[in-house]
Design an enzyme around this catalytic site. Structure first.
Site, mmCIF file in Angstrom:
data_model
loop_
_atom_site.group_PDB
_atom_site.id
_atom_site.type_symbol
_atom_site.label_atom_id
_atom_site.label_comp_id
_atom_site.label_asym_id
_atom_site.label_seq_id
_atom_site.Cartn_x
_atom_site.Cartn_y
_atom_site.Cartn_z
ATOM 1 N N GLY A 246 -9.756 28.724 -81.548
ATOM 2 C CA GLY A 246 -8.988 28.500 -80.327
ATOM 3 C C GLY A 246 -7.527 28.694 -80.620
ATOM 4 O O GLY A 246 -7.099 28.619 -81.782
ATOM 5 N N GLN B 124 1.506 27.478 -79.159
ATOM 6 C CA GLN B 124 1.384 27.655 -80.609
ATOM 7 C C GLN B 124 1.949 28.989 -81.094
ATOM 8 O O GLN B 124 2.106 29.190 -82.302
ATOM 9 C CB GLN B 124 -0.086 27.545 -81.044
ATOM 10 C CG GLN B 124 -0.676 26.147 -80.851
ATOM 11 C CD GLN B 124 -2.082 26.068 -81.339
ATOM 12 O OE1 GLN B 124 -3.022 26.463 -80.638
ATOM 13 N NE2 GLN B 124 -2.265 25.588 -82.560
ATOM 14 N N CYS C 226 -6.014 21.762 -86.887
ATOM 15 C CA CYS C 226 -5.120 22.459 -85.948
ATOM 16 C C CYS C 226 -4.295 23.487 -86.705
ATOM 17 O O CYS C 226 -3.774 23.196 -87.782
ATOM 18 C CB CYS C 226 -4.181 21.439 -85.275
ATOM 19 S SG CYS C 226 -3.093 22.182 -84.047
ATOM 20 N N LEU C 227 -4.192 24.666 -86.133
ATOM 21 C CA LEU C 227 -3.445 25.739 -86.812
ATOM 22 C C LEU C 227 -1.957 25.417 -86.890
ATOM 23 O O LEU C 227 -1.228 26.019 -87.664
ATOM 24 C CB LEU C 227 -3.683 27.072 -86.089
ATOM 25 C CG LEU C 227 -5.134 27.549 -86.088
ATOM 26 C CD1 LEU C 227 -5.296 28.805 -85.262
ATOM 27 C CD2 LEU C 227 -5.665 27.765 -87.494
ATOM 28 N N HIS D 154 -9.112 20.620 -76.833
ATOM 29 C CA HIS D 154 -8.062 20.673 -77.857
ATOM 30 C C HIS D 154 -6.942 21.611 -77.404
ATOM 31 O O HIS D 154 -5.755 21.309 -77.551
ATOM 32 C CB HIS D 154 -8.669 21.155 -79.183
ATOM 33 C CG HIS D 154 -7.682 21.293 -80.302
ATOM 34 N ND1 HIS D 154 -7.680 20.488 -81.416
ATOM 35 C CD2 HIS D 154 -6.656 22.163 -80.476
ATOM 36 C CE1 HIS D 154 -6.685 20.853 -82.217
ATOM 37 N NE2 HIS D 154 -6.055 21.867 -81.678
ATOM 38 N N GLU D 155 -7.341 22.760 -76.815
ATOM 39 C CA GLU D 155 -6.329 23.744 -76.395
ATOM 40 C C GLU D 155 -5.561 23.284 -75.155
ATOM 41 O O GLU D 155 -4.351 23.466 -75.069
ATOM 42 C CB GLU D 155 -6.982 25.109 -76.126
ATOM 43 C CG GLU D 155 -7.758 25.709 -77.304
ATOM 44 C CD GLU D 155 -7.004 25.674 -78.614
ATOM 45 O OE1 GLU D 155 -7.664 25.582 -79.665
ATOM 46 O OE2 GLU D 155 -5.748 25.679 -78.609
ATOM 47 N N HIS E 162 -2.827 21.066 -76.008
ATOM 48 C CA HIS E 162 -1.610 21.787 -76.441
ATOM 49 C C HIS E 162 -0.719 22.138 -75.243
ATOM 50 O O HIS E 162 0.505 22.072 -75.332
ATOM 51 C CB HIS E 162 -1.964 23.085 -77.184
ATOM 52 C CG HIS E 162 -2.253 22.920 -78.646
ATOM 53 N ND1 HIS E 162 -1.336 22.447 -79.547
ATOM 54 C CD2 HIS E 162 -3.386 23.182 -79.355
ATOM 55 C CE1 HIS E 162 -1.885 22.420 -80.764
ATOM 56 N NE2 HIS E 162 -3.127 22.850 -80.672
HETATM 57 O O1 K2U Z 1 -5.624 24.946 -81.480
HETATM 58 C C1 K2U Z 1 -5.769 25.165 -82.682
HETATM 59 O O2 K2U Z 1 -4.973 24.751 -83.531
HETATM 60 C C2 K2U Z 1 -7.008 25.888 -83.167
HETATM 61 C C3 K2U Z 1 -7.986 24.828 -83.537
HETATM 62 C C4 K2U Z 1 -9.024 24.719 -82.483
HETATM 63 C C5 K2U Z 1 -9.990 23.620 -82.738
HETATM 64 C C6 K2U Z 1 -9.717 22.526 -83.538
HETATM 65 C C7 K2U Z 1 -10.684 21.531 -83.733
HETATM 66 C C8 K2U Z 1 -11.912 21.631 -83.125
HETATM 67 C C9 K2U Z 1 -12.152 22.725 -82.325
HETATM 68 C C10 K2U Z 1 -11.204 23.715 -82.140
HETATM 69 C C11 K2U Z 1 -8.534 25.065 -84.933
HETATM 70 O O3 K2U Z 1 -7.548 25.171 -85.883
HETATM 71 S S1 K2U Z 1 -9.491 26.460 -85.107
HETATM 72 C C12 K2U Z 1 -9.984 26.156 -86.776
HETATM 73 C C13 K2U Z 1 -11.392 25.720 -86.789
HETATM 74 C C14 K2U Z 1 -12.304 26.621 -87.258
HETATM 75 C C15 K2U Z 1 -13.638 26.290 -87.226
HETATM 76 C C16 K2U Z 1 -14.059 25.054 -86.715
HETATM 77 C C17 K2U Z 1 -13.131 24.148 -86.242
HETATM 78 C C18 K2U Z 1 -11.774 24.477 -86.285
HETATM 79 ZN ZN ZN Z 2 -4.375 22.916 -82.336
#
Ligand code: K2U
Ligand code: ZN
Length: 170
Positions: A46, A51, A91-92, A133-134, A137
């Site tokens: 996501g 971001q 979270c990225l 989650h998005e 943000h």
């Molecule tokens: O928004 C973001 O920072 C991307 C997030 C999205 C996300 C976080 C937690 C749970 C679901 C979605 C992540 O960094 S994406 C990285 C990731 C990869 C595989 C599984 C979970 C999270």
């Molecule tokens: Zn995030």
């Protein structure tokens, strides 16, 4: 397609409530392509516009195994939610920090797709978690904000320590 820089905590833009997208145009369309490219490269499932330093209400998600089910949502809103699920989130914008977060496990979400058409669909489990989650943000909220005081403080202290070491190394 362009890989965009991902904004890191504590950048102020991650704490702002984003502005609704007024209308679909070529700029938004290119931004969506660049956000998907940046998300897959991270890798992530996501990404929200703030971001990548764009303070508008736009998210991209793809929770599929084969990275072949991209969903772009403009001005997304959660209309209904139910159930409970706990997931170890990351979270990225807070790389290296992970924590268990409780969220509704089933949502009804409404928005506009990249063709400007209204969309409304139900989502469960990981897709529901990711969309919530998005959308957080877009409202200036980070997953650590769902943690209790002590856990949140410890997570942010760990992030600062991780990040300071990297800054000092350069
Ligand atoms: O928004 C973001 O920072 C991307 C997030 C999205 C996300 C976080 C937690 C749970 C679901 C979605 C992540 O960094 S994406 C990285 C990731 C990869 C595989 C599984 C979970 C999270
Ligand atoms: Zn995030």
């Amino acid at each position: 397609m362009e890989k965009l820089d991902i904004v890191l905590y504590p950048e102020q833009g991650l704490r702002e409530v984003c502005t609704p997208v007024a209308e679909m145009n070529d700029d938004i369309d290119k931004l969506i392509d660049d956000m998907f490219y940046t998300m897959y490269d991270a890798p992530g499932i996501g990404l929200a516009a703030p971001q990548v330093a764009v303070q508008e209400r736009l998210i991209v998600v793809d929770v599929s195994e084969k990275n072949n089910q991209p969903i772009a949502l403009i001005n997304p809103e959660i209309i209904q939610s139910s159930g409970h699920i706990t997931w170890e989130e990351g979270c990225l914008s807070l790389p290296g920090i992970y924590a268990k977060v409780n969220r509704p496990s089933h949502i009804l979400v409404r928005g506009m797709d990249r063709d400007g058409k209204p969309v409304e669909f139900e989502a469960d489990e990981l897709l529901a978690i990711c969309i919530q989650h998005e959308i957080d943000h877009l409202n200036g909220k980070l997953f650590v904000d769902h943690l209790s005081g002590l856990k949140r403080t410890r997570a942010l202290q760990k992030f600062r320590k991780l990040h300071q070491e990297q800054t000092q190394e350069h």
